[in-house]
Write an enzyme that holds these catalytic residues in place. Structure first.
Site, PDB file in Angstrom:
ATOM      1  CG  HIS A  19      -2.155  -0.926   0.925  1.00 38.92           C
ATOM      2  ND1 HIS A  19      -3.255  -0.534   0.217  1.00 38.92           N
ATOM      3  CD2 HIS A  19      -2.336  -2.222   1.238  1.00 38.92           C
ATOM      4  CE1 HIS A  19      -4.097  -1.559   0.124  1.00 38.92           C
ATOM      5  NE2 HIS A  19      -3.561  -2.600   0.733  1.00 38.92           N
ATOM      6  CB  SER A  52     -10.381 -16.266 -20.963  1.00 42.34           C
ATOM      7  OG  SER A  52      -9.938 -16.476 -19.661  1.00 42.34           O
ATOM      8  CG  LEU A 114      -0.854 -14.956  -6.274  1.00 42.94           C
ATOM      9  CD1 LEU A 114      -0.631 -16.431  -6.611  1.00 42.94           C
ATOM     10  CD2 LEU A 114       0.244 -14.480  -5.328  1.00 42.94           C
ATOM     11  CB  SER A 115      -0.778  -9.230 -10.035  1.00 37.00           C
ATOM     12  OG  SER A 115      -0.737  -8.222  -9.106  1.00 37.00           O
ATOM     13  CB  SER A 116      -4.928 -13.140 -12.287  1.00 38.77           C
ATOM     14  OG  SER A 116      -5.955 -12.612 -11.488  1.00 38.77           O
ATOM     15  CG  ASP A 161      -0.253  -5.253  -8.605  1.00 37.84           C
ATOM     16  OD1 ASP A 161       0.537  -5.354  -7.663  1.00 37.84           O
ATOM     17  OD2 ASP A 161      -1.487  -5.118  -8.467  1.00 37.84           O
TER      18      ASP A 161
HETATM   19  C1  GLA Z   1      -2.981  -4.104  -5.172  1.00 39.59           C
HETATM   20  C2  GLA Z   1      -2.796  -2.961  -6.168  1.00 39.59           C
HETATM   21  C3  GLA Z   1      -1.374  -2.386  -6.117  1.00 39.59           C
HETATM   22  C4  GLA Z   1      -0.958  -2.068  -4.702  1.00 39.59           C
HETATM   23  C5  GLA Z   1      -1.266  -3.230  -3.757  1.00 39.59           C
HETATM   24  C6  GLA Z   1      -1.001  -2.895  -2.312  1.00 39.59           C
HETATM   25  O1  GLA Z   1      -2.191  -5.190  -5.557  1.00 39.59           O
HETATM   26  O2  GLA Z   1      -3.075  -3.414  -7.475  1.00 39.59           O
HETATM   27  O3  GLA Z   1      -1.291  -1.258  -6.957  1.00 39.59           O
HETATM   28  O4  GLA Z   1      -1.539  -0.886  -4.247  1.00 39.59           O
HETATM   29  O5  GLA Z   1      -2.603  -3.675  -3.874  1.00 39.59           O
HETATM   30  O6  GLA Z   1       0.356  -2.698  -2.116  1.00 39.59           O
END
Ligand code: GLA
Length: 381
Positions: A19, A52, A114-116, A161
């Site tokens: 954050h 997908s 995990l940022s999919s 991310d």
């Molecule tokens: C999510 C958001 C990021 C970041 C994190 C917290 O993953 O996509 O941009 O703010 O939360 O660190």
């Protein structure tokens, strides 16, 4: 498909610096060896077809036009297709695009923190720029992907991310500075050389940074709990006369009157210091100390920033008890995943203890797996 190009785009784990990105502060994420594959083929018309397949075998399909735009009524922001559509729209601001067929296949558990979503937007921007013959620098790819998420999907995320999944490299972590116009630096993070494992504990609690449904009679909350934290940080920065909260000094804690804003600022202030300390430990390969920093980060996210949840706390406590050097939630929080830095010899014991604790609480078993720092988005064929 003939004349098909293939891109591979990883997910990410954030080691420390949570954050901070939207507060103008540093983070140390790394790209992981679980990824999304994007196959792309140019079409002779203006259509974009997306197929997908998710890790659980679920299949989705979407079709829209290459000129798709936010709020034009063709793709709703709540639809999963808003991610690829947002990526197409954002790249369309750079140059003319052909219609394409896109086939997406993911080994990244959805909603696991995990940022999919960054993998998807960075993947579509990269693959489409490739077939369109547009020369887009990696930093711009990351920013366009963020724009897709912010302005099309309506998730007010920072840039960490997208930078991680674009600039990741095997054996290294990425040092992100959201305010810099340079490509991010990297630091060595060679787990195998230190006989360590980095475990992901996917709690199975879905998190979402999209807007929360409106309570009766009030406007929807942009970005849910995540958006609320972001707004609080912006309020604290404004009260302190700062453009970004990560620039706050210790005096901020006495100057802020609202106890909630003080707690949020306390996290941002101490987490920024933890990033600096963590970078020193990485330079010296002092993983014991790094572990201590990770656990301290979790405590701060739990108590001061208040973005953890019971499932994340239990995972972190059990991991440390089972022999992890340190553990913390990773990503935005409110669910998603925890990570644990573990001597390889203790990886199994840690996993079993976490599973036992979940079982004793009557919770569904978490998915526990090791990840390694891996390459960022790249073309494989
Ligand atoms: C999510 C958001 C990021 C970041 C994190 C917290 O993953 O996509 O941009 O703010 O939360 O660190």
């Amino acid at each position: 498909m003939d004349d098909v190009r293939t891109w591979q785009v990883p997910g990410r784990v954030n080691l420390v610096g949570e954050h901070l990105d939207y507060n103008g502060g540093p983070s140390v994420p790394f790209a992981i060896d679980r990824f999304l594959t994007v196959k792309v083929r140019r079409r002779d018309d203006d259509a974009v077809n997306v197929w997908s397949t998710l890790p659980d075998g679920t299949r989705e399909r979407a079709t829209f036009g290459i000129g798709v735009a936010p709020d034009d009524g063709t793709v709703s922001a709540d639809d999963w297709a808003a991610y690829p559509a947002g990526a197409v729209w954002a790249l369309g601001t750079v140059g003319p695009l052909p219609g394409v067929d896109l086939v997406l296949e993911s080994t990244l558990p959805l909603g696991s923190g995990l940022s999919s979503s960054a993998a998807l937007t960075v993947g579509v921007v990269s693959a489409l720029a490739d077939v369109a013959g547009l020369d887009v620098a990696p930093l711009q790819v990351a920013r366009l992907a963020q724009r897709a998420e912010n302005d099309f999907v309506g998730a007010p995320t920072g840039l960490m991310d997208q930078l991680a999944v674009t600039f990741g490299r095997a054996g290294e972590a990425v040092v992100t500075d959201p305010l810099s116009d340079d490509a991010p630096a990297r630091v060595p993070f060679d787990l195998a050389a230190a006989d360590l494992a980095l475990l992901v504990i996917a709690t199975g609690v879905d998190h979402s940074h999209r807007s929360a449904p409106a309570a009766q009679g009030s406007a929807p909350l942009p970005g849910g709990g995540y958006g609320e934290r972001r707004a609080e940080c912006e309020r604290a920065a404004a009260e302190l006369g700062l453009d970004h909260l990560a620039k706050a000094g210790l005096d901020a804690l006495v100057r802020l009157e609202d106890p909630v804003l003080r707690r949020r600022t306390q996290h941002v202030f101490t987490e920024t210091a933890r990033v600096k300390a963590a970078l020193r430990t990485l330079g010296e390969a002092d993983f014991e100390q790094l572990g201590t920093i990770l656990t301290a980060s979790h405590v701060s996210l739990r108590d001061d920033f208040e973005v953890s949840c019971a499932e994340l706390d239990v995972a972190v406590e059990a991991a440390v008890e089972g022999g992890a050097l340190g553990a913390r939630m990773t990503g935005g929080g409110f669910g998603g995943s925890a990570i644990a830095l573990v001597p390889q010899t203790k990886a199994r014991a840690v996993r079993e203890l976490v599973e036992q604790r979940y079982d004793a609480l009557g919770w569904k078993a978490p998915e526990v797996f090791a990840v390694r720092p891996a390459a960022g988005a790249h073309r494989t064929a």
